[in-house]
Design an enzyme around this catalytic site. Structure first.
Site: not given
Length: 258
Positions: A218, A109, A220
């Site tokens: 994302h 991002c 994660e």
């Protein structure tokens, strides 16, 4: 408290966990970074050792790879990622990524935005075409499974990863886009819906060597069972679809990559 198992299930041999834990992944924090702790947790869940890095550091230290996480570095006050590009640590990251050692670098991002501003990756990120902040679970297709961060995926595999951005529209001139396509450097593409108007549905790209990867969604946030997105409309995968980013680079570092 019982520790969460590594890589989705308990390893059959504790030596395997120790082997991966020897890999040190730096996670960079800038003023305005939001997802550094999530990225560090993803590294630990994958089996590696997360190392905190501060934007003003003048040395990378003994790290084997670097994650530049999401957020709003310096508030995006000039342009997303434009100020962070000049941080002292970024000079070290740029040099290490371009060195013969080819340090693996993942930009997520705002990290992707920083990588384009640093010219580690081509193109630019601008406001979403609808001019609104977008937050949703997004299906991606893995176009290139040969980068340092995608070795644990298969080409053509569809995964579901959370996305949240305001300046997420990837743009480049046609010559650059044609080169990215021809060289296999489009790593991820949006499937079913383009959430920000990115050219050619591009969600993530790599450099020529494949050690530097940037993407808007994302991974994660999709690393734990019960805490990530489920498949969308029957496509995509599980709520741990993002874990492969981190296991890929760990396996590459310790010598088990394909």
């Amino acid at each position: 408290m019982t520790e969460l198992p590594l890589i989705g299930e308990a390893p059959a041999d504790a030596s395997g966990a120790r082997r991966l834990a020897g890999a040190r992944i730096g996670v960079v924090t800038f003023p305005g970074t939001l997802d550094d702790r999530d990225a560090a947790r993803a590294v630990r869940l994958a089996g590696g050792t997360a190392v905190e890095l501060w934007h003003a550091d003048t040395e990378l230290g003994d790290v084997d790879a670097v994650v530049i996480p999401g957020g709003f570095s310096y508030g995006d006050y000039l342009r997303a990622g434009a100020i962070a590009r000049f941080a002292p640590l970024m000079t070290k990251i740029i040099d290490a990524a371009n060195s013969d050692a080819r340090l693996p670098v993942l930009g997520i991002c705002n990290g992707f935005q920083i990588l384009t501003e640093s010219h580690l990756l081509p193109g630019s990120m601008i406001k979403n075409d609808h001019l609104k902040f977008m937050c949703r679970d997004q299906v991606l297709r893995v176009e290139n499974s040969n980068t340092a961060w995608t070795l644990d995926y298969e080409a053509g595999q569809e995964i579901t990863i959370p996305l949240k951005n305001q300046d997420g529209q990837y743009i480049a001139d046609d010559k650059t886009l044609d080169a990215l396509e021809a060289e296999g450097r489009v790593v991820f593409r949006y499937v079913g819906f383009n959430p920000n108007g990115s050219r050619r549905d591009i969600a993530g790209i790599s450099n020529a060597a494949g050690n530097v990867v940037g993407l808007m969604p994302h991974p994660e946030h999709a690393v734990e069972v019960g805490f990530g997105p489920e498949s969308l409309d029957g496509i995509g995968g599980s709520d741990t679809d993002g874990l492969g980013f981190f296991t890929s680079v760990l396996n590459k570092i310790v010598g088990g990559a394909k």
